[in-house]
Design an enzyme around this catalytic site. Structure first.
Site, PDB file in Angstrom:
ATOM      1  N   ASP A 487      20.089   6.523  -8.102  1.00 29.33           N
ATOM      2  CA  ASP A 487      21.403   6.177  -8.656  1.00 29.33           C
ATOM      3  C   ASP A 487      21.991   4.952  -7.962  1.00 29.33           C
ATOM      4  O   ASP A 487      21.526   4.529  -6.889  1.00 29.33           O
ATOM      5  CB  ASP A 487      22.336   7.398  -8.493  1.00 29.33           C
ATOM      6  CG  ASP A 487      23.365   7.498  -9.601  1.00 29.33           C
ATOM      7  OD1 ASP A 487      23.664   6.477 -10.235  1.00 29.33           O
ATOM      8  OD2 ASP A 487      23.879   8.612  -9.824  1.00 29.33           O
ATOM      9  N   ASP A 557      26.392   8.704 -18.847  1.00 31.66           N
ATOM     10  CA  ASP A 557      26.932   9.988 -18.387  1.00 31.66           C
ATOM     11  C   ASP A 557      27.557  10.753 -19.540  1.00 31.66           C
ATOM     12  O   ASP A 557      27.953  11.912 -19.378  1.00 31.66           O
ATOM     13  CB  ASP A 557      27.976   9.772 -17.286  1.00 31.66           C
ATOM     14  CG  ASP A 557      27.323   9.675 -15.912  1.00 31.66           C
ATOM     15  OD1 ASP A 557      26.125   9.995 -15.808  1.00 31.66           O
ATOM     16  OD2 ASP A 557      28.010   9.269 -14.950  1.00 31.66           O
TER      17      ASP A 557
HETATM   18  C1  GLA Z   1      26.383   9.266 -11.432  1.00 29.24           C
HETATM   19  C2  GLA Z   1      25.293   9.695 -12.388  1.00 29.24           C
HETATM   20  C3  GLA Z   1      25.440  11.168 -12.698  1.00 29.24           C
HETATM   21  C4  GLA Z   1      25.407  11.958 -11.422  1.00 29.24           C
HETATM   22  C5  GLA Z   1      26.484  11.479 -10.473  1.00 29.24           C
HETATM   23  C6  GLA Z   1      26.363  12.137  -9.127  1.00 29.24           C
HETATM   24  O1  GLA Z   1      27.629   9.265 -12.063  1.00 29.24           O
HETATM   25  O2  GLA Z   1      25.325   8.941 -13.551  1.00 29.24           O
HETATM   26  O3  GLA Z   1      24.414  11.568 -13.578  1.00 29.24           O
HETATM   27  O4  GLA Z   1      24.129  11.830 -10.843  1.00 29.24           O
HETATM   28  O5  GLA Z   1      26.398  10.074 -10.274  1.00 29.24           O
HETATM   29  O6  GLA Z   1      27.290  11.696  -8.236  1.00 29.24           O
END
Ligand code: GLA
Length: 761
Positions: A487, A557
């Site tokens: 990420d 997301d």
């Molecule tokens: C980001 C990712 C999510 C999740 C969060 C965790 O927003 O896109 O899928 O992994 O971080 O903090």
């Protein structure tokens, strides 16, 4: 030969199966673009396309004598010519590829043909991702070396093709032999001058939770540009676009595409000039770029993948899908069937422990899941998002037996384990920050901006990269971790490295991207079988560059299937289904509260990597059974979905009927023996109605048996959702494509269908 040089008329011709690209060296060594479009016969001389006129008072090369100028040599002037690689300082007022300053401060760059060679391979780019040829494929590359008229500054222009792909890969190497530094202010990866003005631009825009929406509009005089300064590709824009004829649609019309293999700040522009010609450019964003190229050093620009077809937008997309999934994505997982995962993020957020994770995995196994992914929160003392990034060791409060114990318990269920990391980041509250506060980027004497309560690590520094990679490797190596989610949850501000001198700070953003690529490469070298899914605050680093390292990317997301339709449609314009992370999440959705059926969530997730993101504890037996059905259907059709051809049939951006918009898409196996059609009604329907959906990509001479899985909602209290299974009959490919499939729009909220289409003898 696919790439030829004709000595008589000094033309270079690049032929792919269906396209031709030609350029010529004209008077005074000027390299001029002639043509990019439909394939013409070998040996065709297109020099008659050289432009004949120049605007009055346009700047003219000094060596052109007055008489020649009067006789027509004015057409050579930089502003008038169809440039192959435009430089700044000599009067081309369209966007140039190269802007720079020599050590004396002068910014005139005047490149002339120096030499060329044609090789039968596709060179990789140093430190950057690039398209590669597979063992059974032949590649060819034309390298044209240009030299500045006054100084020993060289630019090598690379054009590569791979047999079987209608694509041209372009990049450049800027080589400084001037004896002094050369300061690059802008080094875009290509310009393409097109001699027509009746074109639409198709580009992508978005924001967090709504990435890569499609925009389409006619080009107007002036310049349209889209870019990123976020440090990564960003949730807001994408380094990929198409221009096409006004009436081009999925099946018809001329279309040009450009996809940049780069994961940092980029700019992409399409410009319609006052002579009614179009110039396209794309490359590293000059707003955040300044590179001091020392004597004897080279700078390589990222690669751009150019495509052209006269067969419509759908064909251009499929051409991109093929080259990206087979010649950009690497490693075991580009061909091998990937595990169906369940991710605990939307299920638990930060609140979990070993027992809870094992329970989720066990329950998810009942609906066919192969892997548990433990998302954010397993390390340091990460109970919320304001702490512990950089402390990549297990939180024993949550996982008392360590990663080994969790991994063993998951493996004992005959499942795999995956883990979340955010390697490029550091929290103020972390042991890493306490030990190395100088590793967080900031400008001296200024408090850096926070975002999500975290700072960015200075991964332009080798020692920082190595330290983080070692730490992460220890966790991945301690037990059989099969997958990581990589990420990157904030934009970069306060760009500055203690390792760079004041006049090198403009290199930060590009060096950061090179650092990201180096870290990925190190992990891949150490763990070649690891499946890597990249992510960036949702889908903020979704580009062909990162796909070289990670074959799947979390698309957004936003897990609401109706919202996902536009996101996935936009993304599919360039990127293959196999790269799009998509999960079945809760209903009602945690963000939009939309209450979608399992079938709808499943069908939309199938137009992606298909996985889950929920705690099965909250599911009824009925929905668990439906989830099992969805997983089975996904696994059954895995190869058609991921290795077949993708057709957009109806668009979520169009209102096709008065009552509802309908999105429909199809996967067709390469041998056209089987296909899968997905249909989603985007609105509620009150009165029944019907439409006829014309299918695509089938063999008109084959007969197909159709079997449907559809939402059947029963008007009971509470509502009961069932998946209705029915045989629709046998139809010829011809009638399905010409007359269309009858589809009933019946009552219900976002009714969804999945239709299996299989050849019958
Ligand atoms: C980001 C990712 C999510 C999740 C969060 C965790 O927003 O896109 O899928 O992994 O971080 O903090």
């Amino acid at each position: 030969m696919p790439i030829t040089f004709n000595k008589q008329n000094m033309t270079f011709t690049i032929n792919t199966e269906n396209t031709t690209y030609q350029m010529a060296v004209v008077e005074y060594g000027l390299l001029t673009h002639l043509y990019y479009g439909q394939r013409v016969k070998n040996g065709t001389d297109l020099t008659y396309l050289l432009n004949r006129y120049a605007a009055a008072r346009a700047s003219t090369y000094n060596e052109i004598p007055y008489e020649e100028f009067e006789k027509g040599a004015a057409r050579l002037c930089p502003q008038a010519r169809f440039q192959e690689y435009s430089t700044f300082g000599i009067g081309d007022r369209r966007t140039p590829c190269l802007i720079g300053r020599f050590a004396n401060g002068g910014g005139t760059i005047d490149l002339r043909y120096h030499s060329h060679k044609i090789i039968h391979s596709k060179p990789a780019l140093m430190g950057l991702p690039s398209v590669y040829a597979n063992e059974n494929e032949k590649a060819h590359t034309l390298i044209i070396k240009m030299k500045d008229k006054a100084e020993k500054l060289f630019v090598e222009l690379y054009y590569s093709i791979i047999d079987g792909h209608d694509m041209i890969m372009r990049s450049q190497k800027i080589i400084n032999k001037t004896g002094k530094p050369f300061f690059i202010n802008s080094a875009l990866s290509f310009n393409l001058d097109i001699r027509r003005s009746d074109l639409d631009l198709i580009s992508l825009y978005g924001k967090s939770n709504n990435e890569r929406y499609m925009d389409r509009a006619p080009l107007k005089h002036g310049k349209f540009s889209t870019d990123s300064t976020a440090g990564a590709t960003s949730n807001f824009s994408s380094p990929a676009f198409m221009v096409c004829e006004h009436n081009a649609d999925e099946e018809h019309g001329e279309c040009y595409g450009a996809v940049l293999m780069y994961s940092g700040n980029f700019v992409a522009s399409a410009e319609l000039d006052y002579n009614d010609r179009v110039r396209l450019t794309m490359g590293i964003n000059p707003t955040t770029f300044n590179w001091k190229l020392k004597n004897n050093e080279e700078f390589t620009t990222p690669e751009v993948i150019l495509g052209y077809t006269d067969k419509g937008i759908g064909q251009l997309s499929r051409n991109y899908h093929d080259i990206i999934r087979y010649n950009v994505c690497r490693g075991k997982w580009k061909k091998e069937q990937r595990p169906v995962l369940t991710n605990n993020w939307e299920a638990t957020v930060f609140e979990f422990n070993t027992d809870k994770l094992v329970e989720i995995a066990k329950d998810a196994k009942a609906f066919g899941v192969d892997m548990l992914v433990v998302d954010d929160g397993w390390f340091g003392h990460r109970d919320w998002d304001n702490t512990s990034l950089g402390d990549w060791y297990v939180d024993k409060k949550k996982l008392p037996g360590g990663m080994e114990d969790l991994c063993k318990r998951i493996n004992d269920l005959d499942m795999k384990l995956g883990l979340w990391f955010e390697p490029e980041m550091i929290s103020e509250d972390s042991d890493l920050y306490r030990a190395h506060p100088d590793w967080a980027i900031k400008v001296p004497n200024r408090a850096p901006m926070r975002s999500r309560w975290q700072y960015v690590l200075d991964i332009t520094r080798q020692e920082v990269r190595d330290y983080i990679i070692d730490m992460i490797s220890k966790v991945i190596g301690c037990c059989p971790i099969a997958y990581i989610k990589w990420d990157m949850n904030r934009n970069i501000t306060d760009a500055y490295s203690l390792n760079l001198k004041a006049d090198e700070q403009g290199e930060f953003y590009h060096r950061y991207v090179l650092g990201v690529y180096d870290m990925f490469e190190q992990i891949i070298e150490r763990f070649p079988n690891l499946l890597i899914e990249s992510c960036c605050g949702g889908g903020g680093r979704f580009d062909a560059g990162i796909m070289y390292y990670s074959p799947q990317i979390w698309t957004s997301d936003n897990t609401d299937p109706i919202h996902r339709l536009k996101i996935q449609y936009g993304t599919s314009l360039f990127y293959p289904i196999s790269t799009m992370g998509a999960h079945v999440a809760y209903a009602p959705n945690i963000n939009t509260y939309h209450n979608a059926t399992v079938l709808q969530r499943g069908v939309v997730a199938m137009a992606g990597t298909f996985g889950y993101e929920l705690d099965p504890m909250h599911e009824t037996e009925e929905s668990m059974a439906q989830m099992l059905k969805m997983t089975q259907l996904y696994k059954k059709h895995y190869f058609t979905i991921n290795h077949g051809d993708y057709y957009r049939v109806l668009s979520p951006y169009d209102q096709q009927t008065v009552i509802t918009r309908i999105d429909a898409w199809q996967f067709v196996s390469k041998d056209k023996k089987s296909a899968l059609l997905s249909i989603v009604q985007m609105d509620n329907v009150n009165d029944p109605n019907e439409i006829f959906i014309k299918l695509k990509g089938l063999d008109p001479n084959k007969n197909y048996k159709l079997f449907a899985y559809s939402d059947g909602l029963e008007n009971t209290r509470p509502f009961k959702s069932i998946i209705k299974e029915e045989e629709l009959g046998v139809f010829s490919g011809e009638v399905l494509m010409k007359a269309g499939l009858h589809y009933s729009l019946i009552r219900g909220d976002n009714r969804t269908s999945l239709i299996e289409i299989d050849e019958v003898e």
